[in-house]
Scaffold this active site. Sequence first.
Site, PDB file in Angstrom:
ATOM      1  N   ASP A  35      -6.793  -2.339   4.159  1.00  0.00           N
ATOM      2  CA  ASP A  35      -5.459  -1.789   4.486  1.00  0.00           C
ATOM      3  C   ASP A  35      -5.210  -1.760   5.999  1.00  0.00           C
ATOM      4  OD1 ASP A  35      -5.049  -1.396   1.738  1.00  0.00           O
ATOM      5  OD2 ASP A  35      -5.998   0.572   1.821  1.00  0.00           O
TER       6      ASP A  35
ATOM      7  N   HIS B 194       0.852  -1.191   0.000  1.00  0.00           N
ATOM      8  CA  HIS B 194       0.000   0.000   0.000  1.00  0.00           C
ATOM      9  C   HIS B 194       0.887   1.239   0.000  1.00  0.00           C
ATOM     10  CE1 HIS B 194      -3.609   2.340   0.726  1.00  0.00           C
ATOM     11  NE2 HIS B 194      -2.941   3.004   1.643  1.00  0.00           N
TER      12      HIS B 194
HETATM   13  C1  GAR Z   1       1.673   0.793  -6.484  1.00  0.00           C
HETATM   14  O1  GAR Z   1       2.116   2.081  -6.188  1.00  0.00           O
HETATM   15  C2  GAR Z   1       0.974   0.186  -5.284  1.00  0.00           C
HETATM   16  O2  GAR Z   1       1.536   0.557  -4.052  1.00  0.00           O
HETATM   17  C3  GAR Z   1      -0.405   0.757  -5.421  1.00  0.00           C
HETATM   18  O3  GAR Z   1      -0.671   0.759  -6.795  1.00  0.00           O
HETATM   19  C4  GAR Z   1       0.561   0.853  -7.529  1.00  0.00           C
HETATM   20  C5  GAR Z   1       0.604  -0.310  -8.494  1.00  0.00           C
HETATM   21  O4  GAR Z   1       1.662  -0.177  -9.409  1.00  0.00           O
HETATM   22  N1  GAR Z   1      -1.353  -0.018  -4.690  1.00  0.00           N
HETATM   23  C6  GAR Z   1      -2.516   0.448  -4.227  1.00  0.00           C
HETATM   24  O5  GAR Z   1      -2.866   1.592  -4.369  1.00  0.00           O
HETATM   25  C7  GAR Z   1      -3.348  -0.584  -3.483  1.00  0.00           C
HETATM   26  N2  GAR Z   1      -4.528   0.018  -2.977  1.00  0.00           N
HETATM   27  P1  GAR Z   1       2.193  -1.438 -10.190  1.00  0.00           P
HETATM   28  O6  GAR Z   1       0.996  -2.059 -10.904  1.00  0.00           O
HETATM   29  O7  GAR Z   1       3.170  -0.890 -11.178  1.00  0.00           O
HETATM   30  O8  GAR Z   1       2.814  -2.391  -9.211  1.00  0.00           O
END
Ligand code: GAR
Length: 195
Positions: free
Chosen positions: A146, A110
């Site tokens: 979360d 998160h």
């Molecule tokens: C990441 O920054 C992750 O921490 C966030 O989404 C992005 C995904 O990037 N997660 C959330 O917001 C979960 N609620 P990615 O697809 O390139 O790993």
Amino acid sequence: RLKLAILISGRGSNMEALLRAAEDPAYPAQPVLVASNRPDAKGLETAASAGIATASVDHKIYGKDREAFERALDTELEKAGTEIIALAGFMRVLTPWFVGKWQGRMVNIHPSLLPKYKGLHTHQRALDAGDTEAGATVHWVSPGVDDGEIIQQARLPILPGDTADSLAARLLPVEHKLYPEALAKACATLQASNS
Ligand code: GAR
């Protein structure tokens, strides 16, 4: 090695970081499946090119029936022999049924220093609050969104002029280092509790 399934919804850069870490035979998890609730998730292609089995379970087909979607997803997870799940940019809220089934075997990353800023728009909320640092958290998934026990966090200073986008961009490489480390810790915990 624990059989690892990675759930994504989009780009999958954290997934890639996990796949890369797991190329080391000494890494405690072995990727067996990358699954997405969005058939067009970019990360599915990346995983397939890396030779990892992929599954696409389109949540839209199930309408409002979250459990029906999760049962279809769960079938894929079981078929692959999944022992631990890493949520990596997986943007569906999971029902108590699914979380209960995988509790103690499912982790999430998160983009905030939990318990601050659960949910969405974490960076904008950190900026609006005048925070001087942001970060990311890897935690066990529990029924509250979360809300599970924290495994590991990484911090990053907020700089003058930062926007939600600049923060997200600077945080991403931090996440890519954090997640493989934290997942390895989670595997160790799970393996200790299994033995
Ligand atoms: C990441 O920054 C992750 O921490 C966030 O989404 C992005 C995904 O990037 N997660 C959330 O917001 C979960 N609620 P990615 O697809 O390139 O790993």
